[in-house]
Design a protein around this motif. Structure first.
Motif, PDB file in Angstrom:
ATOM      1  N   VAL A 197       8.309   8.825   8.934  1.00 44.49           N
ATOM      2  CA  VAL A 197       7.093   8.152   8.479  1.00 44.49           C
ATOM      3  C   VAL A 197       7.483   7.046   7.508  1.00 44.49           C
ATOM      4  O   VAL A 197       8.575   7.043   6.935  1.00 44.49           O
ATOM      5  N   VAL A 198       6.567   6.113   7.335  1.00 46.66           N
ATOM      6  CA  VAL A 198       6.753   5.030   6.370  1.00 46.66           C
ATOM      7  C   VAL A 198       5.828   5.293   5.191  1.00 46.66           C
ATOM      8  O   VAL A 198       4.615   5.462   5.367  1.00 46.66           O
ATOM      9  N   ARG A 199       6.410   5.335   4.001  1.00 46.87           N
ATOM     10  CA  ARG A 199       5.631   5.556   2.772  1.00 46.87           C
ATOM     11  C   ARG A 199       5.413   4.213   2.075  1.00 46.87           C
ATOM     12  O   ARG A 199       6.370   3.474   1.828  1.00 46.87           O
ATOM     13  N   ILE A 200       4.155   3.928   1.752  1.00 49.66           N
ATOM     14  CA  ILE A 200       3.788   2.680   1.070  1.00 49.66           C
ATOM     15  C   ILE A 200       3.193   3.043  -0.286  1.00 49.66           C
ATOM     16  O   ILE A 200       2.135   3.674  -0.359  1.00 49.66           O
ATOM     17  N   ASP A 201       3.885   2.666  -1.362  1.00 47.13           N
ATOM     18  CA  ASP A 201       3.399   2.881  -2.728  1.00 47.13           C
ATOM     19  C   ASP A 201       2.739   1.605  -3.222  1.00 47.13           C
ATOM     20  O   ASP A 201       3.355   0.520  -3.191  1.00 47.13           O
ATOM     21  N   ILE A 202       1.524   1.728  -3.688  1.00 44.73           N
ATOM     22  CA  ILE A 202       0.697   0.571  -4.023  1.00 44.73           C
ATOM     23  C   ILE A 202       0.372   0.583  -5.516  1.00 44.73           C
ATOM     24  O   ILE A 202      -0.073   1.598  -6.049  1.00 44.73           O
ATOM     25  N   GLU A 211       3.291  -0.442  16.913  1.00 48.89           N
ATOM     26  CA  GLU A 211       3.839  -0.610  15.570  1.00 48.89           C
ATOM     27  C   GLU A 211       3.626  -2.039  15.064  1.00 48.89           C
ATOM     28  O   GLU A 211       3.442  -2.271  13.859  1.00 48.89           O
ATOM     29  N   LYS A 212       3.598  -3.018  15.986  1.00 51.64           N
ATOM     30  CA  LYS A 212       3.376  -4.418  15.592  1.00 51.64           C
ATOM     31  C   LYS A 212       1.924  -4.635  15.163  1.00 51.64           C
ATOM     32  O   LYS A 212       1.658  -5.364  14.201  1.00 51.64           O
ATOM     33  N   ILE A 213       1.000  -3.979  15.856  1.00 46.93           N
ATOM     34  CA  ILE A 213      -0.415  -4.088  15.484  1.00 46.93           C
ATOM     35  C   ILE A 213      -0.653  -3.458  14.119  1.00 46.93           C
ATOM     36  O   ILE A 213      -1.332  -4.016  13.257  1.00 46.93           O
ATOM     37  N   VAL A 214      -0.058  -2.280  13.906  1.00 49.24           N
ATOM     38  CA  VAL A 214      -0.218  -1.580  12.633  1.00 49.24           C
ATOM     39  C   VAL A 214       0.405  -2.389  11.498  1.00 49.24           C
ATOM     40  O   VAL A 214      -0.201  -2.553  10.423  1.00 49.24           O
ATOM     41  N   ALA A 215       1.602  -2.905  11.714  1.00 49.35           N
ATOM     42  CA  ALA A 215       2.285  -3.688  10.679  1.00 49.35           C
ATOM     43  C   ALA A 215       1.488  -4.937  10.310  1.00 49.35           C
ATOM     44  O   ALA A 215       1.324  -5.256   9.129  1.00 49.35           O
ATOM     45  N   ASP A 216       0.996  -5.641  11.308  1.00 49.85           N
ATOM     46  CA  ASP A 216       0.238  -6.863  11.059  1.00 49.85           C
ATOM     47  C   ASP A 216      -1.055  -6.563  10.304  1.00 49.85           C
ATOM     48  O   ASP A 216      -1.399  -7.270   9.340  1.00 49.85           O
ATOM     49  N   ARG A 217      -1.773  -5.518  10.701  1.00 44.40           N
ATOM     50  CA  ARG A 217      -3.020  -5.160  10.023  1.00 44.40           C
ATOM     51  C   ARG A 217      -2.750  -4.757   8.574  1.00 44.40           C
ATOM     52  O   ARG A 217      -3.462  -5.176   7.664  1.00 44.40           O
ATOM     53  N   MET A 218      -1.745  -3.898   8.364  1.00 46.73           N
ATOM     54  CA  MET A 218      -1.440  -3.456   7.009  1.00 46.73           C
ATOM     55  C   MET A 218      -1.018  -4.627   6.129  1.00 46.73           C
ATOM     56  O   MET A 218      -1.407  -4.724   4.954  1.00 46.73           O
ATOM     57  N   HIS A 219      -0.231  -5.539   6.676  1.00 44.72           N
ATOM     58  CA  HIS A 219       0.195  -6.715   5.914  1.00 44.72           C
ATOM     59  C   HIS A 219      -1.012  -7.555   5.505  1.00 44.72           C
ATOM     60  O   HIS A 219      -1.123  -7.995   4.345  1.00 44.72           O
ATOM     61  N   ASN A 220      -1.926  -7.766   6.442  1.00 46.41           N
ATOM     62  CA  ASN A 220      -3.131  -8.546   6.137  1.00 46.41           C
ATOM     63  C   ASN A 220      -3.988  -7.868   5.082  1.00 46.41           C
ATOM     64  O   ASN A 220      -4.528  -8.521   4.178  1.00 46.41           O
ATOM     65  N   VAL A 221      -4.115  -6.539   5.190  1.00 51.28           N
ATOM     66  CA  VAL A 221      -4.938  -5.801   4.224  1.00 51.28           C
ATOM     67  C   VAL A 221      -4.338  -5.907   2.823  1.00 51.28           C
ATOM     68  O   VAL A 221      -5.049  -6.160   1.840  1.00 51.28           O
ATOM     69  N   LEU A 222      -3.016  -5.716   2.718  1.00 49.45           N
ATOM     70  CA  LEU A 222      -2.378  -5.705   1.411  1.00 49.45           C
ATOM     71  C   LEU A 222      -2.266  -7.090   0.781  1.00 49.45           C
ATOM     72  O   LEU A 222      -2.178  -7.221  -0.447  1.00 49.45           O
ATOM     73  N   THR A 223      -2.262  -8.132   1.594  1.00 47.45           N
ATOM     74  CA  THR A 223      -2.163  -9.489   1.044  1.00 47.45           C
ATOM     75  C   THR A 223      -3.531 -10.142   0.846  1.00 47.45           C
ATOM     76  O   THR A 223      -3.738 -10.853  -0.134  1.00 47.45           O
ATOM     77  N   ASN A 224      -4.473  -9.873   1.743  1.00 46.35           N
ATOM     78  CA  ASN A 224      -5.802 -10.483   1.618  1.00 46.35           C
ATOM     79  C   ASN A 224      -6.749  -9.675   0.729  1.00 46.35           C
ATOM     80  O   ASN A 224      -7.731 -10.190   0.224  1.00 46.35           O
ATOM     81  N   GLN A 225      -6.460  -8.368   0.593  1.00 45.24           N
ATOM     82  CA  GLN A 225      -7.214  -7.484  -0.318  1.00 45.24           C
ATOM     83  C   GLN A 225      -8.743  -7.631  -0.150  1.00 45.24           C
ATOM     84  O   GLN A 225      -9.437  -8.122  -1.032  1.00 45.24           O
ATOM     85  N   PRO A 256      -2.914  10.839 -13.524  1.00 45.84           N
ATOM     86  CA  PRO A 256      -3.142  10.497 -14.928  1.00 45.84           C
ATOM     87  C   PRO A 256      -1.968   9.771 -15.581  1.00 45.84           C
ATOM     88  O   PRO A 256      -2.131   9.167 -16.632  1.00 45.84           O
ATOM     89  N   PHE A 257      -0.788   9.807 -14.947  1.00 45.37           N
ATOM     90  CA  PHE A 257       0.383   9.208 -15.572  1.00 45.37           C
ATOM     91  C   PHE A 257       0.930   8.024 -14.773  1.00 45.37           C
ATOM     92  O   PHE A 257       2.054   7.587 -15.010  1.00 45.37           O
ATOM     93  N   THR A 258       0.188   7.518 -13.839  1.00 45.41           N
ATOM     94  CA  THR A 258       0.652   6.390 -13.035  1.00 45.41           C
ATOM     95  C   THR A 258      -0.536   5.602 -12.513  1.00 45.41           C
ATOM     96  O   THR A 258      -1.640   6.124 -12.388  1.00 45.41           O
ATOM     97  N   ASN A 259      -0.305   4.344 -12.230  1.00 51.96           N
ATOM     98  CA  ASN A 259      -1.361   3.527 -11.618  1.00 51.96           C
ATOM     99  C   ASN A 259      -1.034   3.242 -10.154  1.00 51.96           C
ATOM    100  O   ASN A 259      -1.529   2.295  -9.574  1.00 51.96           O
ATOM    101  N   ARG A 260      -0.198   4.111  -9.588  1.00 59.28           N
ATOM    102  CA  ARG A 260       0.202   3.905  -8.197  1.00 59.28           C
ATOM    103  C   ARG A 260      -0.421   4.967  -7.295  1.00 59.28           C
ATOM    104  O   ARG A 260      -0.684   6.089  -7.725  1.00 59.28           O
ATOM    105  N   ALA A 261      -0.647   4.581  -6.058  1.00 60.70           N
ATOM    106  CA  ALA A 261      -1.096   5.515  -5.027  1.00 60.70           C
ATOM    107  C   ALA A 261      -0.314   5.229  -3.748  1.00 60.70           C
ATOM    108  O   ALA A 261       0.297   4.170  -3.610  1.00 60.70           O
ATOM    109  N   SER A 262      -0.349   6.165  -2.831  1.00 64.72           N
ATOM    110  CA  SER A 262       0.494   6.045  -1.642  1.00 64.72           C
ATOM    111  C   SER A 262      -0.294   6.308  -0.370  1.00 64.72           C
ATOM    112  O   SER A 262      -1.265   7.067  -0.369  1.00 64.72           O
ATOM    113  N   VAL A 263       0.156   5.662   0.695  1.00 64.17           N
ATOM    114  CA  VAL A 263      -0.315   5.971   2.041  1.00 64.17           C
ATOM    115  C   VAL A 263       0.905   6.111   2.935  1.00 64.17           C
ATOM    116  O   VAL A 263       1.994   5.628   2.615  1.00 64.17           O
TER     117      VAL A 263
END
Length: 390
Positions: A310-315, A372-386, A353-360
């Motif tokens: 799996v790929v872990r993304i810490d935000i 995987e290309k569709i998922v990567a592109d969507r996630m990139h757009n979500v994280l950059t366009n917010q 309570p001790f961090t401002n990070r969350a993960s998916v």
């Protein structure tokens, strides 16, 4: 929807391979002796899984209920006829199922089979003595859980749990619903001494999600499987309601043959290649860290997590202006196609309570070629366009 989440029943569990659908369609046009089909299919499943006996039922939850019933009633028809009422004669209250508290899940399924769970240990785990001390004349069986929904600490070794049951002449069973792959897990817990184990026929096996298999080993395991046959559909008894159609029986068997005939390492390598693509594509976004969790014997989300990367993304909350991680899930599900992603297990999906990070997490097992290309592109757009900031 594209499934980058997991094999949860709540999102459909799995997809069916063309060969599985073709086999189900083929048997749908005819009639069978269902008892004979169940028996022959069970023999084939047992052979494939390297155990002595097998029964196909309507999902792993049904398997828990039937294993509970079997360990209480054994091979006594009079006891089977009284289930799930186990306080009175002829069961006379011998209905307690001893289980480590950190491994209990789906408690209602035990009760449906007439069982009364006796939870031992505490939030930090259990000891052999906890299990031994809970055994009394009303104990019917010892149960365990082997899957990623159990608390990952303080277990008594599975082999030891099975030995305790054997030393007290008690049957034992283990819920392994989502513990596949690896392939060897289909017989691992039986080899360690459990009489019965339970797997979903959907999930990693990729059979119909409304199927499950109960696997038995040794004389006691085989006898209990036979008792389950006798008191389940198409026969009368507590298992009558857990009907499995001829189409689902053949679908499960075909799926099991397919998955066990594949090169397990090659499948994992293909999934890792998708994980590497996703991780590379998402590197470099401000406030975002990306790693691959291989879920092997050295690095994993959970000690019992199936063998799939799996790929872990810490935000970072402040960097991305997030008030809730749910905004990321929502954004990924919107659009065409929608995409399911997953939150961590045994971590606060929001910000602790001790961090401002969350993960998916992005799960690779069900990503077909190009997804995987569709998922990567969507996630990139979500994280950059917010989109939550507009």
């Amino acid at each position: 929807m594209i499934n980058a989440c997991n094999w949860s029943t709540a999102i459909g569990g799995t997809y069916l391979e063309p060969e599985v659908l073709a086999a189900m369609k083929d048997v749908a046009h005819t009639f069978v002796d269902l008892r004979e089909l169940l028996t022959k299919a069970g023999e084939r499943v047992a052979d494939l899984c390297k155990v002595d006996a097998a029964y196909i039922t309507a999902g792993a939850a049904a398997g828990i209920t039937l294993c509970t019933a079997a360990t209480i009633a054994d091979t006594d028809p009079k006891k089977w006829q009284r289930l799930p009422f186990t306080e009175d004669s002829p069961v006379c209250g011998r209905n307690q199922i001893v289980m480590q508290a950190t491994q209990v899940a789906y408690e209602e399924q035990f009760a449906l089979g007439g069982g009364r769970l006796v939870k031992v240990g505490g939030p930090y785990g259990s000891t052999s003595s906890d299990i031994e001390n809970a055994i009394n004349p009303q104990t019917a069986a010892i149960a365990a859980g082997y899957h990623y929904n159990i608390v990952p600490r303080g277990w008594v070794a599975y082999k030891k749990v099975a030995e305790i049951a054997q030393n007290h002449d008690l049957p034992s069973f283990c819920d392994c619903a989502g513990a596949f792959p690896p392939h060897e897990n289909l017989h691992k817990l039986n080899d360690l001494g459990f009489d019965l184990t339970i797997f979903s026929g959907g999930k990693g096996i990729r059979g119909p999600q409304a199927t499950g298999i109960i696997l038995g080993k040794g004389p006691r395991g085989t006898a209990l499987i036979n008792a389950i046959y006798d008191h389940s559909s198409p026969n009368s008894g507590i298992g009558r309601g857990f009907k499995v159609s001829k189409e689902n029986i053949i679908g499960l068997l075909t799926a099991l043959e397919l998955v066990l005939n594949r090169n397990e390492q090659q499948e994992y390598n293909d999934q890792m290649a998708k994980a590497e693509y996703l991780a590379t594509y998402l590197q470099g976004i401000p406030g975002v860290d990306v790693i691959i969790v291989p879920n092997n014997t050295k690095q994993y989300e959970h000690p019992l997590m199936p063998h799939t990367p799996v790929v872990r993304i810490d935000i970072d909350k402040e960097s991305l202006g997030l008030s809730s991680i749910e905004s990321v899930y929502k954004a990924m599900r919107e659009g065409e196609p929608g995409i399911f992603i997953r939150f961590p297990r045994f971590e606060d999906r929001e910000f602790g309570p001790f961090t401002n990070r969350a993960s998916v997490f992005l799960f690779t097992y069900y990503l077909r070629e190009g997804e995987e290309k569709i998922v990567a592109d969507r996630m990139h757009n979500v994280l950059t366009n917010q989109p939550w900031s507009t």
